[in-house]
Enzyme design. Structure first.
Site, PDB file in Angstrom:
ATOM      1  N   LYS B  58       5.494   3.006  -8.977  1.00 51.00           N
ATOM      2  CA  LYS B  58       6.716   3.188  -8.183  1.00 51.00           C
ATOM      3  C   LYS B  58       7.774   2.186  -8.669  1.00 51.00           C
ATOM      4  O   LYS B  58       7.426   1.053  -9.047  1.00 51.00           O
ATOM      5  CB  LYS B  58       6.381   2.967  -6.704  1.00 51.00           C
ATOM      6  CG  LYS B  58       7.461   3.372  -5.723  1.00 51.00           C
ATOM      7  CD  LYS B  58       6.916   3.293  -4.292  1.00 51.00           C
ATOM      8  CE  LYS B  58       7.971   3.557  -3.246  1.00 51.00           C
ATOM      9  NZ  LYS B  58       7.445   3.533  -1.872  1.00 51.00           N
ATOM     10  N   SER B 133       8.410   7.335   1.113  1.00 54.33           N
ATOM     11  CA  SER B 133       9.304   7.018   0.019  1.00 54.33           C
ATOM     12  C   SER B 133       8.628   7.071  -1.360  1.00 54.33           C
ATOM     13  O   SER B 133       9.325   7.121  -2.367  1.00 54.33           O
ATOM     14  CB  SER B 133       9.886   5.620   0.233  1.00 54.33           C
ATOM     15  OG  SER B 133       8.863   4.645   0.205  1.00 54.33           O
ATOM     16  N   SER B 157       4.648   5.631   3.816  1.00 52.43           N
ATOM     17  CA  SER B 157       5.282   6.049   2.558  1.00 52.43           C
ATOM     18  C   SER B 157       4.350   6.400   1.409  1.00 52.43           C
ATOM     19  O   SER B 157       4.793   6.889   0.375  1.00 52.43           O
ATOM     20  CB  SER B 157       6.249   4.958   2.078  1.00 52.43           C
ATOM     21  OG  SER B 157       7.414   4.964   2.838  1.00 52.43           O
TER      22      SER B 157
END
Lengths: 98, 470
Positions: B58, B133, B157
């Site tokens: 990420k 996310s 997330s």
């Protein structure tokens, strides 16, 4: 508690060094309608005021500060690599003394 | 053993890398899953647990010398001078990084619509969100670009995108993986975790990147915990509970057909789980408390984020904007480069932290957190874990969602924040399809019970035998 108004929203945004559009201000104002309704629900939960607030996670290990020993150090080139405005081996900063 | 990683360990890593990079480009064109694809990546030859296997990170995890933007305009050209501990552990163990994945800006929000490079699409239906996310990490795994990807989880997330894309999402106990080098959103809730196809792979990855890190004082020594050793152990006699107010359809006024179907399947699965000797009991928790969990989360998370991201000024970080003086310069930078959502959340965070508002907003939110954690800790003395659907819906259409608050939020869609409030290990595995789209099953256990939760999830994965959406 301060009552939320569009003027107050602009003030908080300005204090945060953020500009909001009229639409964004309206969205925050609308969101506070919901937040306030929900916060009323929270305030009305039985025994809420007597609960000790939880700010941090309970630690699994004993928390200890690490020894103050120099390990990794950044080189000058690494320090200035991300700066968009630099001269020689220094970062150019804006004038701060008025 | 269901595992992609074990299958790949002895495969040709040059071919795997080439294939991953090609798939990453193809997937990025379709779904916008990557901020950066490392076309010049070389197979990692370090002699470790991953033997060169490809993976993705990420983009809020710092990688020295590699663009790390947290999907924010404020950091669009930022190249960190240091690396996150989790990334260094993967490097040391021989994993090959192929790219940095797209996310909701700084991890705030769950729509996958706020990245500075544009919205992220679900590979199972590109009109739908993959959830956020950790959107790009979920997409990269779901689409088969990489066998695993690293994500972060502040509210749900990792686990919600896993549910929406039909994969496994595992958030270990708070502090099991160091947060050093993670760009912070809400430090008391932020976790590093993993997305993978199978439970074994999630356990495998965390087993090799966990550990005490002197650079993160909240990390703990887990050297005595082996997440793989007992993962296949029989779970007969384990005890689970679900929350009646979330799992009983009679608790809902006018439930959608989708919710009816998901809860019916959930109850069918509970019967199947009981049939293998696991005790599953219904527990009641005050609905009034469950209905305010998300508001408490927003108050706490926005307050912490407002503080954490106050250094995004164009001076310490980011490319400087013009201005007549230093304040105007910073205001121009923050106004121009933060998305609308972030700016609005900052104002909420600042409001709840004002002295005159703290008691009603911030402190009461912390009391809600304390209350639910206390209830869960009591329940965890009797049960191994909580089991619930990860969501009451499949991935919504991108055109139908935004990050605006709603008065009618259902606890079934927000309950996984309990895992962040308490720092509990929590894992989502796929369990059912509705209209050819997946929904996940979430299992959450007491702190440091990661090995037990992974064992339960592994055996339930085996029992459920989920059929992927084709």
């Amino acid at each position: 508690m301060s009552k939320i108004t569009k003027e107050l929203i602009y003030k908080y945004a300005s204090d945060l060094l953020i500009g909001l559009t009229v639409e964004e201000n309206k969205m925050v104002l609308d969101e506070f309608d919901i937040i306030n309704e929900k916060m009323d629900e929270i305030a009305n939960l039985e025994g809420i005021s007597s609960i000790e607030p939880m700010a941090l996670q309970d630690s699994v290990d004993e928390v200890a500060l690490r020894s103050d020993v120099v390990s990794d150090e950044l080189t000058t080139d690494e320090v200035i690599a991300n700066a968009s405005n630099k001269t020689l081996d220094a970062i150019v900063v804006p004038k701060v003394v008025e | 053993m269901r595992s992609l990683i074990l299958d790949l360990l002895n495969k040709d890593k040059e071919k795997l890398l080439k294939s991953s990079l090609a798939k990453a480009h193809e997937n990025n064109d379709k779904c916008n899953s990557f901020v950066t694809i490392l076309d010049d990546a070389k197979v990692n030859t370090n002699n470790g647990a991953f033997k060169g296997i490809s993976y993705a990170l990420k983009d809020n995890i710092s990688t020295k010398g590699i663009l790390s933007t947290a999907s924010s305009n404020t950091l669009k050209n930022y190249i960190p001078p240091y690396s996150a501990t989790s990334y260094l552990a993967l490097e040391r163990e021989g994993a090959t990084l192929i790219g940095k994945t797209t996310m909701d800006e700084f991890g705030m929000g769950g729509t996958a619509k706020t990245a500075h490079t544009g919205l992220v699409r679900n590979p199972l239906d590109t009109l739908r969100t993959p959830g956020g996310s950790s959107a790009g990490s979920a997409v990269a795994v779901s689409a088969g670009v990489v066998p695993f990807a690293i994500g972060t989880d502040t509210g749900d997330s990792i686990r919600k995108p896993a549910s929406y894309t039909g994969i496994v999402g595992y958030k270990p106990t708070y502090g099991m993986i160091s947060r050093y080098g993670l760009m912070p959103f809400a430090s008391s809730l932020d976790h590093v975790g993993v997305l993978s196809k199978y439970v074994y792979d999630a356990a495998y990855v965390v087993n090799y990147i966990k550990g005490k890190d002197e650079k993160d004082m909240t990390s703990f020594d887990s050297s005595n915990i082996d997440l793989l050793k007992d993962i296949d152990k029989d779970i007969k006699g384990k005890r689970l509970f679900y929350i009646k107010e979330i799992a009983d359809i009679n608790e809902y006024e006018n439930p959608s057909d989708e919710l009816v179907s998901i809860l019916k399947e959930f109850n069918n699965k509970i019967d199947a789980i009981r049939n293998i000797g696991v005790e599953v009991e219904e527990v009641s928790i005050d609905k009034k408390l469950l209905n305010v969990l998300n508001t408490a989360y927003i108050a706490i998370a926005t307050a912490e984020a407002t503080s954490n991201l106050s250094n995004m000024t164009g001076i310490q970080f980011g490319e400087r904007e013009d201005g007549e003086n230093i304040y105007e310069l910073m205001k121009n930078f923050r106004t121009k480069n933060f998305s609308s959502l972030i700016k609005r959340r900052f104002v909420i965070g600042s409001f709840v932290l004002q002295k005159e508002n703290q008691e009603r907003y911030f402190v009461n939110a912390q009391r809600v957190r304390a209350k639910i954690v206390s209830i869960m800790n009591d329940l965890f003395t009797k049960y191994d874990g909580l089991i619930l659907p990860a969501s009451g819906n499949v991935a919504p259409k991108l055109s139908d969602i935004n990050d605006n608050m709603s008065k009618t939020e259902l606890a079934i869609n927000n309950h996984m924040v309990i895992g962040n409030f308490g720092g509990y290990p929590s894992i989502t595995i796929p369990f059912v399809n509705y209209n050819n789209l997946p929904v996940g099953l979430n299992i959450t256990g007491p702190k440091v019970s990661d090995a037990n939760i992974l064992n339960i999830a592994y055996k339930l994965e085996e029992l459920i035998d989920y059929k992927e959406v084709r």
